[in-house]
Scaffold this motif. Structure first.
Motif, PDB file in Angstrom:
ATOM      1  N   ARG A  96       0.831  -1.209   0.000  1.00  0.00           N
ATOM      2  CA  ARG A  96       0.000   0.000   0.000  1.00  0.00           C
ATOM      3  C   ARG A  96       0.862   1.254   0.000  1.00  0.00           C
ATOM      4  O   ARG A  96       2.004   1.230   0.454  1.00  0.00           O
ATOM      5  N   LYS A  97       0.266   2.346  -0.480  1.00  0.00           N
ATOM      6  CA  LYS A  97       0.945   3.639  -0.442  1.00  0.00           C
ATOM      7  C   LYS A  97       0.743   4.309   0.910  1.00  0.00           C
ATOM      8  O   LYS A  97      -0.314   4.172   1.526  1.00  0.00           O
ATOM      9  N   VAL A  98       1.736   5.062   1.339  1.00  0.00           N
ATOM     10  CA  VAL A  98       1.648   5.802   2.595  1.00  0.00           C
ATOM     11  C   VAL A  98       2.101   7.237   2.347  1.00  0.00           C
ATOM     12  O   VAL A  98       3.128   7.467   1.711  1.00  0.00           O
ATOM     13  N   CYS A  99       1.324   8.187   2.834  1.00  0.00           N
ATOM     14  CA  CYS A  99       1.734   9.601   2.765  1.00  0.00           C
ATOM     15  C   CYS A  99       1.937  10.119   4.187  1.00  0.00           C
ATOM     16  O   CYS A  99       1.033  10.039   5.019  1.00  0.00           O
ATOM     17  N   ILE A 100       3.128  10.628   4.462  1.00  0.00           N
ATOM     18  CA  ILE A 100       3.421  11.232   5.762  1.00  0.00           C
ATOM     19  C   ILE A 100       3.047  12.706   5.689  1.00  0.00           C
ATOM     20  O   ILE A 100       3.543  13.439   4.835  1.00  0.00           O
ATOM     21  N   VAL A 101       2.152  13.131   6.565  1.00  0.00           N
ATOM     22  CA  VAL A 101       1.726  14.522   6.604  1.00  0.00           C
ATOM     23  C   VAL A 101       2.388  15.166   7.815  1.00  0.00           C
ATOM     24  O   VAL A 101       2.313  14.633   8.931  1.00  0.00           O
ATOM     25  N   GLU A 135      10.521   1.428   4.091  1.00  0.00           N
ATOM     26  CA  GLU A 135      10.898   0.012   4.130  1.00  0.00           C
ATOM     27  C   GLU A 135       9.741  -0.918   4.451  1.00  0.00           C
ATOM     28  O   GLU A 135       9.883  -2.137   4.369  1.00  0.00           O
ATOM     29  N   HIS A 136       8.594  -0.355   4.858  1.00  0.00           N
ATOM     30  CA  HIS A 136       7.477  -1.206   5.272  1.00  0.00           C
ATOM     31  C   HIS A 136       6.232  -1.052   4.419  1.00  0.00           C
ATOM     32  O   HIS A 136       5.175  -1.578   4.753  1.00  0.00           O
ATOM     33  N   CYS A 137       6.308  -0.275   3.331  1.00  0.00           N
ATOM     34  CA  CYS A 137       5.145  -0.125   2.454  1.00  0.00           C
ATOM     35  C   CYS A 137       5.617  -0.106   1.003  1.00  0.00           C
ATOM     36  O   CYS A 137       6.810  -0.146   0.716  1.00  0.00           O
ATOM     37  N   ALA A 138       4.632  -0.039   0.075  1.00  0.00           N
ATOM     38  CA  ALA A 138       4.991  -0.081  -1.347  1.00  0.00           C
ATOM     39  C   ALA A 138       5.604   1.236  -1.823  1.00  0.00           C
ATOM     40  O   ALA A 138       6.515   1.241  -2.654  1.00  0.00           O
ATOM     41  N   ALA A 139       5.115   2.350  -1.311  1.00  0.00           N
ATOM     42  CA  ALA A 139       5.637   3.656  -1.731  1.00  0.00           C
ATOM     43  C   ALA A 139       5.302   4.694  -0.672  1.00  0.00           C
ATOM     44  O   ALA A 139       4.153   4.802  -0.237  1.00  0.00           O
ATOM     45  N   ALA A 140       6.314   5.450  -0.250  1.00  0.00           N
ATOM     46  CA  ALA A 140       6.106   6.498   0.755  1.00  0.00           C
ATOM     47  C   ALA A 140       6.278   7.860   0.113  1.00  0.00           C
ATOM     48  O   ALA A 140       7.157   8.060  -0.727  1.00  0.00           O
ATOM     49  N   SER A 141       5.414   8.793   0.470  1.00  0.00           N
ATOM     50  CA  SER A 141       5.569  10.174   0.014  1.00  0.00           C
ATOM     51  C   SER A 141       5.289  11.077   1.216  1.00  0.00           C
ATOM     52  O   SER A 141       4.934  10.594   2.290  1.00  0.00           O
TER      53      SER A 141
END
Lengths: 366, 366
Positions: free
Chosen positions: B37-42, B61-67
């Motif tokens: 899953r994708k993860v967005c850090i706000v 390192e723990h998800c498919a794509a971080a932004s």
């Protein structure tokens, strides 16, 4: 009058009341304990002319203070800007957590009022008084609320259950023929995805349905509400089965958007159902006769099965930007031979494109 | 490391993890099944400088794509406009229903990220990584989300529970003294409303707390989280007991607003607690000694008990426009002799005004 109760986890959550007129509304309001609460009726400029006075008169007698908020009719009002204007109205009128909103109108009014209720003071109560056929059998039930955001339809929203759905058959008399028939798109869908006998009943009662015979219409709404009720009860927040209600919607939503909302929702769903039935046939799940029967039925109710002026590639591209995606794959709803809908995650891009081609190539049919 | 689980109706909903550093974050993320899953850090511009790189490295390192999405630090960013910019970012990056947001920061970041998660695609998952003391012991727990709307604080919001709260004591080291002490305002409140022994413990450990001794701080956060946990578990959507957490907030919020957010939240709560303790004494519920002990304790931790430059009448007027009203009456939280908080709906306007006068007349004390 007919009444059914929506349950979640066997707990009764809210009643759906189907009535010929507004005579039973007062009694239904009494169950909500709003005698010393404020109520704001939210409606659009079109519905206000027909029903606001009558409904506000009844509401006023059953609560501490009734007011109304009217916004311009049309999908283009279903925005955060309208929601913000409604927040401001509620704040100015000192609405508190236990006060209530009434959504009086079609799908746009219901979605927008529900979203405002979901987010004002972290959630206040609201009820649905759907006045269009589409809203009575579909959008008023199940707690989906939302608004369009910039170019994106229904991207912003929340699940927030109403405390009552009160449908009045009388309001269907003032719909235009096009609006009424649009509602039949979702009704045919209910038959196709869940109830083959209902689908046959619809075909057999076509004349009375199109003539808006009161008792036939109430019977029809009752069955459709019952089908929608069963699906949403099993899956309140669309984790699984509820996706079946999206039959016809994957390509239908794309058409709706590309046509800039000049076609009504149920018309676009009809076109999308055609594509989905065709794809079901292509995958060997429906016979050619069954496919043909579906398109004939859609057409016989006055609904379109194709559109002019769009490119299949556009339809596919817009479908793929829809929110019903899972890991970049479309969750497509197909029909199986037993008259049930199934979720299919294996549709390839070329199959999507072929299905989109089916609904644009015969412009003269629509 | 300490871990506790929030339950609703005996069902485990999400864990609160208290740790010295970020070493255990990866393991906590693994439980969320976000590998594909994708993860967005706000986060905000201030917190980003300190912790974004470190946290994004772990998340990646723990998800498919971080932004990540960064907005300008400060209460003035907590608006629907920032939420809309975040919606746009998520749409552009094709975030789907099963993708996730991470709120990395203080209360503003948590409230805004939670509200966006509550309303994007009718609700997606989010987790809290609170970096301020206030957020760690208060706003990150319990699912209250929201933004300010025009001149109105927190009028727009939703209840939306996080999937994880991960608090890291290390982040407290980079807080200014004023920010850290502001968090102690809510912590003293926890002792006063629910746990007299904890209140005594706080007084006894004042030096170590103010020196931010790691183990003392973790022990303190654990007790405060436990108190908050018990209250919100009993009353997830503030139908009853949860209102006790508003001790000090009725007049405190009014002060915060009138001071235009130049005072921090916990400072305003401290001033509000003074007023509420005084009112409890006036109503014969607290002795003068108990009242004096409370104000002495607040002051000894470096928090204010009064404000300069405001009129009592203004404070009362703004309090009465707050959302914690019921049928036009303020729900005021008072203390009783056993060290418990109680809801009082009988406070008259002149009593409110007298309490407001107590906190403005001694400007030199603040």
């Amino acid at each position: 009058m007919q009444k059914m109760m929506i349950h979640y986890n066997d707990v009764p959550i809210y009643p759906i009341v189907l009535s010929e007129n507004f005579d039973a509304l007062g009694e239904a309001l009494d169950d909500l304990m709003i005698k010393d609460r404020k109520v704001c009726i939210v409606t659009d400029s079109h519905v206000a002319d027909f029903y606001l006075e009558q409904v506000e008169h009844i509401v006023k007698e059953h609560c501490a203070a009734a007011s109304h908020f009217i916004f311009p009719a049309g999908e283009e009002s279903k925005t955060l800007t309208t929601v913000e204007n409604l927040y401001e109205f509620l704040i100015q009128n000192k609405f508190e957590r236990k006060d209530m909103l009434v959504a009086l109108g079609g799908g746009v009014v219901g979605d927008l009022t529900g979203f405002t209720a979901a987010t004002y003071l972290r959630g206040i109560r609201f009820i649905q008084i759907p006045t269009s056929l589409l809203a009575q059998v579909d959008s008023s039930i199940g707690g989906k609320t939302g608004v369009d955001f910039r170019a994106y339809k229904n991207m912003v929203g929340a699940f927030h259950q109403p405390k009552l759905v009160y449908s009045c058959a009388e309001t269907l008399k003032t719909l235009t023929s096009q609006q009424y028939i649009s509602g039949l798109g979702e009704i045919i869908k209910h038959g196709l995805i869940k109830d083959a006998a209902y689908y046959e009943w619809l075909k057999a009662h076509k004349e009375a349905i199109l003539a808006r015979d009161t008792q036939t219409v109430i019977d029809m709404i009752a069955v459709s509400c019952h089908i929608k009720k069963e699906v949403v009860e099993n899956d309140p927040e669309e984790a699984g089965e509820r996706a079946l209600l999206n039959f016809g919607h994957t390509l239908g939503h794309a058409v709706e958007k590309l046509m800039n909302f000049t076609m009504l929702h149920g018309e676009c769903v009809a076109v999308g159902m055609h594509a989905a039935a065709w794809l079901s046939m292509e995958k060997g799940m429906l016979t050619e006769a069954a496919y043909k029967d579906i398109t004939d039925t859609i057409v016989s109710f006055g609904l379109p099965v194709s559109v002019k002026g769009l490119e299949p590639e556009q339809i596919v591209a817009v479908s793929k930007s829809d929110k019903k995606m899972d890991k970049g794959r479309v969750k497509f709803i197909l029909l199986d031979p037993e008259g049930h809908a199934v979720i299919d995650r294996s549709i390839r891009d070329e199959q999507l494109l072929a299905a989109a081609s089916v609904i644009v190539r015969n412009g003269e049919q629509s």
